[in-house]
Design a protein around this motif. Structure first.
Motif, PDB file in Angstrom:
ATOM      1  N   UNK A  38      72.277  31.965   4.212  1.00  0.00           N
ATOM      2  CA  UNK A  38      70.963  32.617   4.264  1.00  0.00           C
ATOM      3  C   UNK A  38      70.286  32.452   5.630  1.00  0.00           C
ATOM      4  N   UNK A  39      70.622  31.402   6.353  1.00  0.00           N
ATOM      5  CA  UNK A  39      69.880  31.070   7.566  1.00  0.00           C
ATOM      6  C   UNK A  39      70.599  31.399   8.871  1.00  0.00           C
ATOM      7  N   UNK A  40      71.925  31.517   8.846  1.00  0.00           N
ATOM      8  CA  UNK A  40      72.626  31.820  10.095  1.00  0.00           C
ATOM      9  C   UNK A  40      72.379  33.264  10.509  1.00  0.00           C
ATOM     10  N   UNK A  41      72.621  33.547  11.783  1.00  0.00           N
ATOM     11  CA  UNK A  41      72.372  34.881  12.325  1.00  0.00           C
ATOM     12  C   UNK A  41      73.258  35.929  11.647  1.00  0.00           C
ATOM     13  N   UNK A  42      72.764  37.153  11.616  1.00  0.00           N
ATOM     14  CA  UNK A  42      73.538  38.253  11.040  1.00  0.00           C
ATOM     15  C   UNK A  42      74.865  38.398  11.769  1.00  0.00           C
ATOM     16  N   UNK A  43      75.926  38.616  11.017  1.00  0.00           N
ATOM     17  CA  UNK A  43      77.244  38.727  11.609  1.00  0.00           C
ATOM     18  C   UNK A  43      78.021  37.426  11.607  1.00  0.00           C
ATOM     19  N   UNK A  44      77.391  36.354  11.150  1.00  0.00           N
ATOM     20  CA  UNK A  44      78.074  35.067  11.069  1.00  0.00           C
ATOM     21  C   UNK A  44      79.116  35.080   9.949  1.00  0.00           C
ATOM     22  N   UNK A  45      80.111  34.219  10.085  1.00  0.00           N
ATOM     23  CA  UNK A  45      81.148  34.086   9.067  1.00  0.00           C
ATOM     24  C   UNK A  45      81.066  32.674   8.482  1.00  0.00           C
ATOM     25  N   UNK A  46      80.797  32.576   7.191  1.00  0.00           N
ATOM     26  CA  UNK A  46      80.659  31.283   6.524  1.00  0.00           C
ATOM     27  C   UNK A  46      81.785  31.112   5.512  1.00  0.00           C
ATOM     28  N   UNK A  47      82.549  30.042   5.665  1.00  0.00           N
ATOM     29  CA  UNK A  47      83.673  29.746   4.780  1.00  0.00           C
ATOM     30  C   UNK A  47      83.493  28.366   4.173  1.00  0.00           C
ATOM     31  N   UNK A  48      83.646  28.263   2.868  1.00  0.00           N
ATOM     32  CA  UNK A  48      83.601  26.973   2.200  1.00  0.00           C
ATOM     33  C   UNK A  48      84.978  26.605   1.698  1.00  0.00           C
ATOM     34  N   UNK A  49      85.332  25.313   1.808  1.00  0.00           N
ATOM     35  CA  UNK A  49      86.611  24.857   1.262  1.00  0.00           C
ATOM     36  C   UNK A  49      86.380  23.662   0.347  1.00  0.00           C
ATOM     37  N   UNK A  50      87.261  23.531  -0.651  1.00  0.00           N
ATOM     38  CA  UNK A  50      87.151  22.431  -1.605  1.00  0.00           C
ATOM     39  C   UNK A  50      88.495  22.250  -2.304  1.00  0.00           C
ATOM     40  N   UNK A  51      88.684  21.067  -2.875  1.00  0.00           N
ATOM     41  CA  UNK A  51      89.883  20.801  -3.660  1.00  0.00           C
ATOM     42  C   UNK A  51      89.750  21.286  -5.100  1.00  0.00           C
ATOM     43  N   UNK A  68      77.943  37.049   1.787  1.00  0.00           N
ATOM     44  CA  UNK A  68      79.340  37.361   2.081  1.00  0.00           C
ATOM     45  C   UNK A  68      80.199  36.116   2.274  1.00  0.00           C
ATOM     46  N   UNK A  69      79.675  34.954   2.011  1.00  0.00           N
ATOM     47  CA  UNK A  69      80.430  33.713   2.208  1.00  0.00           C
ATOM     48  C   UNK A  69      81.679  33.686   1.326  1.00  0.00           C
ATOM     49  N   UNK A  70      82.713  33.023   1.822  1.00  0.00           N
ATOM     50  CA  UNK A  70      83.990  32.919   1.122  1.00  0.00           C
ATOM     51  C   UNK A  70      84.280  31.464   0.768  1.00  0.00           C
ATOM     52  N   UNK A  71      84.724  31.218  -0.458  1.00  0.00           N
ATOM     53  CA  UNK A  71      85.151  29.881  -0.877  1.00  0.00           C
ATOM     54  C   UNK A  71      86.643  29.910  -1.137  1.00  0.00           C
ATOM     55  N   UNK A  72      87.371  28.938  -0.575  1.00  0.00           N
ATOM     56  CA  UNK A  72      88.817  28.901  -0.730  1.00  0.00           C
ATOM     57  C   UNK A  72      89.317  27.460  -0.793  1.00  0.00           C
ATOM     58  N   UNK A  73      90.465  27.289  -1.410  1.00  0.00           N
ATOM     59  CA  UNK A  73      91.049  25.950  -1.515  1.00  0.00           C
ATOM     60  C   UNK A  73      91.364  25.418  -0.124  1.00  0.00           C
ATOM     61  N   UNK A  74      91.033  24.152   0.096  1.00  0.00           N
ATOM     62  CA  UNK A  74      91.342  23.545   1.384  1.00  0.00           C
ATOM     63  C   UNK A  74      91.245  22.038   1.326  1.00  0.00           C
TER      64      UNK A  74
END
Length: 231
Positions: free
Chosen positions: A66-79, A97-103
């Motif tokens: 919500x706070x980063x500049x427009x056009x930013x790419x936010x990726x979350x990882x978790x087990x 548009x954030x993405x969550x993926x195994x990592x």
């Protein structure tokens, strides 16, 4: 069973009740801590590549998105796929548009110097090999990039520490176990805080991992601490 496998199973098990319990048991103070950390992360008007490590159900990921500049790419990882399933639903509802993926933070699949910012919200104490995770995060950060860690800690004031331990070691497991049906999980969580390195131990670990500039700030009598490392 390796620690990370136990952690994965633990969080998969409590995922449906995690958000509700997390905010109740922290008295919603955790929301204020996250906002302060997000200001450290979203400190540029330019689009940023952000990696949110141990993203869980996505609270930190969403605030960053919500706070980063427009056009930013936010990726979350978790087990924990169970936690991320909840997080993906929340991200969709928030219209982000954030993405969550195994990592696995101890073996990140990203090339060197991929991200401008990396965040870890209340998850670094669950790393099986803390020094390895710190080095991996430093590796995938760009030069001049920033790591921001939020983590619970034990207050130094003896009176506050006594009250803190009473709540954390007795009241929290009882409430958490009653609501989630898994008291063991809510016994592990406070125990992991008590065993996490104090600032005088953790800050040198960050420096050894490759962060040239490291600073930290205590919130709410030292119940929570924010560590910031610049590569």
């Amino acid at each position: 069973m390796a620690k990370k496998e136990k952690i994965k199973n633990l969080f998969d098990n409590i995922a449906p009740d995690y958000d509700k319990l997390n905010h109740i048991l922290s008295l919603n103070i955790d929301k204020g801590w996250r906002k302060k950390a997000v200001r450290e992360i979203a400190d540029s008007e330019k689009p940023l590549a952000v990696l949110d490590v141990a993203c869980g159900t996505g609270d930190f990921t969403i605030e960053i998105g919500r706070k980063v500049a427009e056009g930013s790419q936010v990726t979350g990882i978790d087990l924990s796929e169970g936690m991320m399933k909840v997080g993906r639903e929340k991200i969709k509802a928030a219209g982000l548009q954030a993405t969550l993926e195994y990592g696995d933070c101890e073996a990140l699949t990203y090339p060197d110097s991929t991200f401008d910012r990396i965040s870890v919200g209340f998850g670094v104490r669950n790393f099986e090999h803390l020094s390895v995770g710190l080095k991996e995060m430093c590796r995938v950060l760009k030069s001049g990039g920033k790591l921001v860690i939020l983590e619970l800690s034990v207050p130094s004031n003896p009176i506050i520490r006594w009250c803190y331990k009473l709540y954390f070691l007795n009241i929290l497991p009882a409430i958490g176990g009653l609501v989630s049906g898994n008291r063991g999980a809510y016994e592990y969580l406070p125990a992991s805080v008590l065993h996490f390195p104090a600032p005088d131990k953790f800050i040198p670990m960050m420096r050894e991992a490759g962060f040239g500039e490291v600073r930290h700030k205590a919130f709410t009598f030292g119940i929570c601490r924010m560590y910031v490392g610049i590569k």
